[in-house]
Design a protein around this motif. Structure first.
Motif: not given
Ligand code: MRU
Length: 348
Positions: A68-88
């Motif tokens: 996700f670091q390839k994306h804009a910073k504003r997209d990074f955090f929501p994408k991280m939350r989604e990935a974390s949810y999926m892993l959980r």
């Protein structure tokens, strides 16, 4: 010479997992390049065992951050939350999964004002720390637990709680290892642990590699051995422990604890403090994962149950705290009353 089994290793930019579905026949690595690979590996039991899936998920979130670091910073955090949810969501019962992801999320939050490459670097450091600490924690559990193991003890264990179920060394199996390292003459009975056969395939494999005497039994033999006075001590692991000591662990653990109580055999749980879910008052609140019927209807692709027959396949069960003589943690052995004892661990 003791062999330290490592279920996982991060190198060359990817996560190497020993494919536990294939042991003991084949020693193959499953490579995770993305967080989706990690989610698959946890859900499909390439890697299993509470501490091992916690550390694996942490590396999963690091892989997500790298992508996700390839994306804009504003997209990074929501994408991280989604990935974390999926892993959980990849497995339901082991709290180590949520615990490790929370640690990673805290880093993302603390470092949010930094540049993305710096955040990603910090996440890698945190995942490495979780993995490193796990081995130290298990060694400490082993040091406390081995005091419970008498010279010549015959120990019964369930499922696999060894180096494969953790980052290395193991919890309940770590106690057994630690006793053996002290030259105690011990003998282990390993329940085969239907339906995934973690005991027959993985525990027997680990113990045999180290020369620790082991006898595999089918799960239903345990009652006879316990009744006949052949077992001195039972040690199991845990996937989630509620604040009052109620413990979720591999299906079959509850049955062993009832037998232990009935025949006065000491019954211990070995687990890191991170396995305690202080948000839960008691075990009834623990979600018990139910897995696919095919795990029961088929053994290595051979169908053993007629078509159309219902299957009930819970992966874990709940052992009430009354059945547990003590919980061996890296900070010491906690005994009843568990509420106070476990709460005291938060302060240490
Ligand atoms: O379904 P599994 O193989 O992940 O279940 C593993 C167990 O129940 C273990 O006893 C527990 O995770 C502790 S491992 C140190």
């Amino acid at each position: 010479m003791l062999v330290i089994f490592k279920s996982l290793e991060f190198k060359e930019g990817k996560l190497f997992l020993i494919d536990q579905r294939k042991l003991p026949g084949e020693k193959e690595y499953f490579l995770c390049h993305t967080y989706q690979d990690v989610e698959y590996a946890i859900a499909r039991m390439v890697v299993r065992g509470a501490p091992a899936i916690g550390a694996t998920a942490a590396y999963g979130l690091y892989l997500a951050a790298k992508e996700f670091q390839k994306h804009a910073k504003r997209d990074f955090f929501p994408k991280m939350r989604e990935a974390s949810y999926m892993l959980r969501k990849s497995r339901a019962t082991a709290v180590s999964l949520a615990w490790a992801l929370k640690r990673m999320e805290r880093i993302t939050e603390e470092e949010q004002d930094k540049e993305l490459p710096e955040i990603v670097k910090r996440l890698k450091e945190e995942a490495d720390k979780i993995a490193r600490e796990d081995i130290e924690i298990n060694r400490s559990i082993g040091r406390y637990g081995r005091e419970l193991v008498a010279e010549g003890a015959v120990i019964l264990t369930h499922c696999n709680t060894g180096g494969l179920a953790t980052v290395g060394y193991g919890t309940a199996l770590g106690v057994i290892r630690a006793a053996y390292e002290r030259d105690k003459k011990i003998h282990v009975y390993a329940n085969e642990t239907r339906p995934w056969l973690q005991g027959a395939r993985l525990t027997a494999f680990e113990l045999r590699e180290e020369g620790i005497p082991v006898t595999v039994i089918i799960d239903s033999v345990a009652a006879t051995l316990i009744r006949d006075g052949k077992i001195d001590l039972i040690i199991v692991g845990a996937d989630r422990i509620a604040s009052n000591g109620d413990t979720a662990n591999k299906i079959g653990t509850f049955m062993l604890s009832e037998l232990a109580k009935n025949y006065h055999v000491p019954f211990y749980v070995a687990a890191p403090v991170s396995t305690i879910d202080f948000e839960l008052d008691n075990g009834s609140e623990i979600e018990i994962e139910e897995r696919a019927p095919e795990e029961v209807t088929h053994i290595q692709s051979i169908q053993i149950v007629p078509d159309g027959v219902d299957v009930y396949n819970p992966a874990f069960d709940l052992t009430p705290h009354e059945n547990i003589d003590g919980i061996i943690t890296e900070k010491g052995i906690i005994r009843a009353p568990y509420k106070e004892g476990l709460a005291s661990l938060k302060q240490i």
